[in-house]
Structures are given as structure tokens and as C-alpha cells.
Design an enzyme around this catalytic site. Structure first.
Site, mmCIF file in Angstrom:
data_model
loop_
_atom_site.group_PDB
_atom_site.id
_atom_site.type_symbol
_atom_site.label_atom_id
_atom_site.label_comp_id
_atom_site.label_asym_id
_atom_site.label_seq_id
_atom_site.Cartn_x
_atom_site.Cartn_y
_atom_site.Cartn_z
ATOM 1 N N HIS A 124 -3.913 6.987 3.179
ATOM 2 C CA HIS A 124 -4.253 5.689 2.592
ATOM 3 C C HIS A 124 -5.658 5.303 3.068
ATOM 4 O O HIS A 124 -5.994 5.442 4.239
ATOM 5 C CB HIS A 124 -3.233 4.645 3.041
ATOM 6 C CG HIS A 124 -3.596 3.252 2.649
ATOM 7 N ND1 HIS A 124 -4.036 2.934 1.391
ATOM 8 C CD2 HIS A 124 -3.604 2.088 3.358
ATOM 9 C CE1 HIS A 124 -4.289 1.638 1.332
ATOM 10 N NE2 HIS A 124 -4.042 1.107 2.508
ATOM 11 N N CYS A 126 0.819 -1.230 0.000
ATOM 12 C CA CYS A 126 0.000 0.000 0.000
ATOM 13 C C CYS A 126 0.845 1.270 0.000
ATOM 14 O O CYS A 126 0.348 2.345 -0.334
ATOM 15 C CB CYS A 126 -0.933 0.022 1.209
ATOM 16 S SG CYS A 126 -2.000 -1.418 1.285
ATOM 17 N N ASN A 131 -10.386 -0.546 0.069
ATOM 18 C CA ASN A 131 -8.929 -0.398 0.110
ATOM 19 C C ASN A 131 -8.360 -0.843 -1.243
ATOM 20 O O ASN A 131 -8.344 -2.035 -1.545
ATOM 21 C CB ASN A 131 -8.392 -1.267 1.262
ATOM 22 C CG ASN A 131 -6.891 -1.194 1.407
ATOM 23 O OD1 ASN A 131 -6.184 -0.691 0.527
ATOM 24 N ND2 ASN A 131 -6.379 -1.717 2.503
HETATM 25 O O1 UT7 Z 1 -3.920 -1.518 3.726
HETATM 26 C C1 UT7 Z 1 -3.520 -1.815 5.035
HETATM 27 C C2 UT7 Z 1 -3.962 -3.165 5.382
HETATM 28 N N1 UT7 Z 1 -5.187 -3.413 6.047
HETATM 29 C C3 UT7 Z 1 -5.767 -2.709 7.038
HETATM 30 O O2 UT7 Z 1 -5.452 -1.606 7.340
HETATM 31 C C4 UT7 Z 1 -6.840 -3.408 7.812
HETATM 32 C C5 UT7 Z 1 -6.638 -3.236 9.304
HETATM 33 N N2 UT7 Z 1 -7.625 -3.962 10.098
HETATM 34 C C6 UT7 Z 1 -8.922 -3.618 10.155
HETATM 35 O O3 UT7 Z 1 -9.354 -2.703 9.504
HETATM 36 C C7 UT7 Z 1 -9.804 -4.393 11.112
HETATM 37 O O4 UT7 Z 1 -9.026 -5.209 11.941
HETATM 38 C C8 UT7 Z 1 -10.858 -5.268 10.365
HETATM 39 C C9 UT7 Z 1 -11.895 -4.403 9.725
HETATM 40 C C10 UT7 Z 1 -10.165 -6.133 9.316
HETATM 41 C C11 UT7 Z 1 -11.564 -6.198 11.374
HETATM 42 O O5 UT7 Z 1 -12.149 -5.467 12.422
HETATM 43 P P1 UT7 Z 1 -11.930 -5.942 13.924
HETATM 44 O O6 UT7 Z 1 -12.723 -5.039 14.764
HETATM 45 O O7 UT7 Z 1 -10.460 -5.991 14.188
HETATM 46 O O8 UT7 Z 1 -12.597 -7.392 13.928
HETATM 47 P P2 UT7 Z 1 -11.932 -8.808 14.245
HETATM 48 O O9 UT7 Z 1 -11.028 -9.226 13.140
HETATM 49 O O10 UT7 Z 1 -11.380 -8.827 15.631
HETATM 50 O O11 UT7 Z 1 -13.231 -9.732 14.213
HETATM 51 C C12 UT7 Z 1 -14.317 -9.554 15.141
HETATM 52 C C13 UT7 Z 1 -15.401 -10.555 14.799
HETATM 53 C C14 UT7 Z 1 -14.891 -11.989 14.652
HETATM 54 O O12 UT7 Z 1 -15.871 -12.857 15.191
HETATM 55 P P3 UT7 Z 1 -15.750 -13.467 16.680
HETATM 56 O O13 UT7 Z 1 -14.445 -14.220 16.688
HETATM 57 O O14 UT7 Z 1 -15.733 -12.261 17.583
HETATM 58 O O15 UT7 Z 1 -16.957 -14.321 16.790
HETATM 59 C C15 UT7 Z 1 -14.817 -12.195 13.162
HETATM 60 O O16 UT7 Z 1 -14.950 -13.546 12.794
HETATM 61 O O17 UT7 Z 1 -16.002 -10.229 13.530
HETATM 62 C C16 UT7 Z 1 -15.989 -11.394 12.675
HETATM 63 N N3 UT7 Z 1 -15.873 -10.958 11.284
HETATM 64 C C17 UT7 Z 1 -16.942 -10.625 10.526
HETATM 65 N N4 UT7 Z 1 -18.266 -10.616 10.784
HETATM 66 C C18 UT7 Z 1 -19.082 -10.211 9.799
HETATM 67 C C19 UT7 Z 1 -14.752 -10.776 10.549
HETATM 68 N N5 UT7 Z 1 -15.060 -10.350 9.325
HETATM 69 C C20 UT7 Z 1 -16.421 -10.242 9.293
HETATM 70 C C21 UT7 Z 1 -17.329 -9.832 8.290
HETATM 71 N N6 UT7 Z 1 -18.652 -9.825 8.586
HETATM 72 N N7 UT7 Z 1 -16.934 -9.428 7.058
#
Ligand code: UT7
Length: 329
Positions: free
Chosen positions: A256, A116, A286
Site C-alpha cells: 500500500h 485502504c 495515497n
Molecule cells: O493509508 C493509511 C493511512 N495513513 C498513513 O499511513 C499515514 C501515517 N502517518 C504518516 O505518514 C505521518 O505521521 C505523517 C506524514 C502524516 C506526519 O509525519 P510525522 O513525522 O508523524 O509528523 P507529525 O504529525 O508529528 O507533525 C510534526 C510537525 C507538527 O508541527 P509541530 O507540532 O512539531 O510544530 C505538524 O504541525 O509537522 C507539522 N506538519 C506540517 N508541516 C508542514 C504537519 N503537516 C505538515 C505539513 N507541512 N503538511
């Protein structure tokens, strides 16, 4: 007398016409919802390449817009730098395909791999080539077909990304306009928090790789989120210090576009109010290194960045890599 700078002569962008909304994922059978995606990321929809749309095609289209606006023809381009994590093939570079498509017969062309952060890395390289006299006109493009490398069965990553391209033409200026400061940093000890494990020379493509989906993007979202806030905040400080400016001096920040919560945290740290921060992650998701040039091109087109405006660009991505730049337009 003012020192010479590498200045932005013009920019351009190109995104595929096909749009995938958050609601479309549920219709495709993925266990997710618009509410989850929008609340956590700020993304509502993204553009994805259709049949026959390539990284080279999007890049060349963005480049042509920039060239027309700059009144620069293909024969005047000395160097083409393409930032991409999604080259059309592994050898040779996609940049040489762009060179051929544009008919830039005098140009050298190469791909740059910094995820990125690649477009800001590419601008810094282009600036160096201009200031040391190697090149007069440098075309810096970022183009990403993320839809080709995300795992469409992994809801924690596939909802985040989109496709598109942006480009800028750099030339020398003596009028105090151009790149005032830039900063780049990497930390390869954290490479496996956001990567594609297989498909390269170590684990070449095989039936086992395809079955395990090892050639597709894997991300530890939480860890990446924390590192993104920390690194983008630091990068903002570094470019501002380098230009001897503070957040108060910035007319527009172009971050970004990965997640609106990362953007808000970075802006707060830099002391830049959100009405001076360009956000389009809701419409594009993204697009990796293409996100800043697409956002910059939109902001310029809409007149939100005018002549004399001071702009802070700041990014973070796989590697980890991070970078920032202050530009006077
Ligand atoms: O370009 C640079 C690279 N990328 C980034 O900058 C991304 C950085 N990270 C993020 O933006 C966030 O971490 C995410 C948006 C990817 C995820 O948000 P989060 O608040 O960190 O969620 P998490 O990964 O801790 O997941 C929380 C819950 C999980 O369920 P359990 O284990 O709590 O039951 C996931 O399985 O949300 C679940 N989950 C979803 N639920 C519905 C993960 N993806 C999804 C989804 N829809 N698409």
C-alpha cells in the site's frame, strides 16, 4: 494434481489527468513545503479528479482496460466488487452504477468498505466465490476520490491523498498460478484514529457538521504510522507463512502506497530488498484502496512482473484493517 486457484487474468487502471504538486499547496496558501511533504512521506505529486470526474467513472475506465486486456466482455462478468471509501452517493452502491455503465447485465454488484485494505479484502471475497463455484468471472475494482473527503485546510492530511482507480479480473486456473495465500485482520477499537466523525446515520449532515468540518477525514498521523508498520510487517509474515515461502522467494512486493518510510520498514522486516519493492507514492500519493491495483498494473505493464513471478501484496488502513496476499502470476 494441482488444486485450482483464482488467477489474475488482467488488470487495468485509470487516474484523473489533473496533477497537484507539493509546490501547488504553497501556492494555494497552505502553510507547508515540498521539502516537508517529500521528506516525511516520499510524495511529490498526486492526481486529483476534475469537475465531473466520479468514483464510478474512474472505476469503469479501469475496469474497461482490464476487460479489453482479458478479452472478457461485460456479459461474461458474474460479480462486480467495488472497494471504496468514497462512494458517489450513500444509497445505492456505486458498484451498481458501474454495472450499469459497463452493461454487465448478468452481474451482481456491491460495494465493500475496508478503507485502504479494501482491494485485498475484495480479492479474497472474489477468490472464495470462484473456488466455491458461485462465480466464474469476478471483477474486483478499487476506486477512490479522496479529494472529495479530505479537509483542504488541514495540512496534516490533505497533502497525503490522491484520486484514482485500479481493477483486476479473476477466473479459475488449474496451472498453479493465482492466489496462493491471503490474510485479513481488523481492530475496530482503534477506529477513531483515522475516520470521518459525521455524515453517517449517527450524526447526519447538518449545518453544524458542515461548519465543524466533521464530515471530513481526521487522522492521528503518528499513531497511524506506528500501527501501519506493525500491522503490515505482521501481515507480510502471515501471507508468506500461508504460502510456505520467505521474503527470498518474492520477486516483487506491492505495498500500500501511503508513505515511503512505512514501505521501507515493512520491506526490511520481510527481508525483501527495495529493488524488489514497487514504489509510486511519489507520483500518486495515497489513493487508499486503489493504491495497490494502480501499482500492480504499472508493474505488470512495465514488465517488472512477468509470467511465473511471485508477488507479495500488503496493506493497512482505517478501521484499523490490514491484509496481505501472495500471488503467482
Ligand atoms: O493509508 C493509511 C493511512 N495513513 C498513513 O499511513 C499515514 C501515517 N502517518 C504518516 O505518514 C505521518 O505521521 C505523517 C506524514 C502524516 C506526519 O509525519 P510525522 O513525522 O508523524 O509528523 P507529525 O504529525 O508529528 O507533525 C510534526 C510537525 C507538527 O508541527 P509541530 O507540532 O512539531 O510544530 C505538524 O504541525 O509537522 C507539522 N506538519 C506540517 N508541516 C508542514 C504537519 N503537516 C505538515 C505539513 N507541512 N503538511
Amino acid at each position: 494434481m494441482k488444486r485450482p486457484y483464482a488467477q489474475f487474468v488482467a488488470t487495468g487502471r485509470s487516474v484523473p489527468s489533473k496533477v497537484l504538486t507539493n509546490h501547488d499547496f504553497s501556492k494555494m496558501g497552505l502553510e507547508t513545503s515540498h521539502e516537508w511533504i517529500f521528506e516525511r512521506t516520499g510524495i511529490a505529486e498526486r492526481h486529483v479528479a476534475g469537475d465531473g470526474e466520479t468514483t464510478c467513472g474512474m472505476a469503469s475506465a479501469a475496469a474497461r482496460v482490464a476487460m479489453e486486456r482479458a478479452n472478457v466482455n461485460a456479459g461474461e462478468i458474474d460479480v462486480i466488487i467495488l472497494s471504496t471509501a468514497t462512494p458517489d452517493r450513500l444509497l445505492p452502491s456505486t458498484a451498481v452504477d458501474i454495472q450499469a455503465q459497463l452493461g454487465a447485465t448478468r452481474a451482481s454488484a456491491f460495494d465493500l468498505s475496508a478503507a485502504c485494505s479494501g482491494w485485498l479484502y475484495g480479492l479474497a471475497v472474489g477468490e472464495g466465490l470462484i473456488l466455491n463455484g458461485t462465480a466464474e468471472t469476478v471483477l474486483v475494482i478499487a476506486a477512490e476520490k479522496m479529494s472529495a473527503i479530505v479537509d483542504w485546510t488541514d495540512r496534516s492530511t490533505c497533502v497525503l491523498f490522491g484520486d484514482g482507480a485500479g481493477a483486476a479480473i479473476l477466473q479459475k486456473s488449474k496451472h498453479g498460478r493465482g492466489i496462493l495465500s491471503s490474510f485479513m485482520r481488523s481492530d475496530g477499537t482503534l477506529a477513531e484514529l483515522l475516520y470521518r466523525p459525521a455524515g453517517g446515520a449517527t450524526l447526519p449532515m447538518s449545518e453544524a457538521v458542515l461548519t465543524d468540518r466533521g464530515h471530513l477525514v481526521k487522522m492521528a498521523g503518528r499513531e497511524v504510522f506506528k500501527a501501519a508498520v506493525r500491522s503490515m510487517s505482521d501481515a507480510a509474515d502471515r501471507a508468506l507463512d500461508g504460502a510456505k515461502l520467505t521474503g527470498n522467494d518474492i520477486d516483487m512486493m506491492i505495498p500500500h502506497q501511503a508513505n515511503v518510510r512505512i514501505i521501507e520498514a515493512t520491506a526490511k522486516h520481510a527481508g525483501i530488498p527495495m529493488d524488489k519493492v514497487y514504489v509510486n507514492v511519489d507520483r500518486y500519493g495515497n489513493t487508499s484502496s486503489a493504491s495497490i491495483p494502480i501499482a500492480l498494473d504499472e508493474a505488470l505493464e512495465r514488465g517488472q512482473i512477468g509470467p511465473g513471478a511471485t508477488v507479495l501484496m500488503v496493506t493497512f488502513g482505517a478501521g484499523f484493517t490490514w491484509a496481505s496476499m501472495v500471488v503467482r502470476f
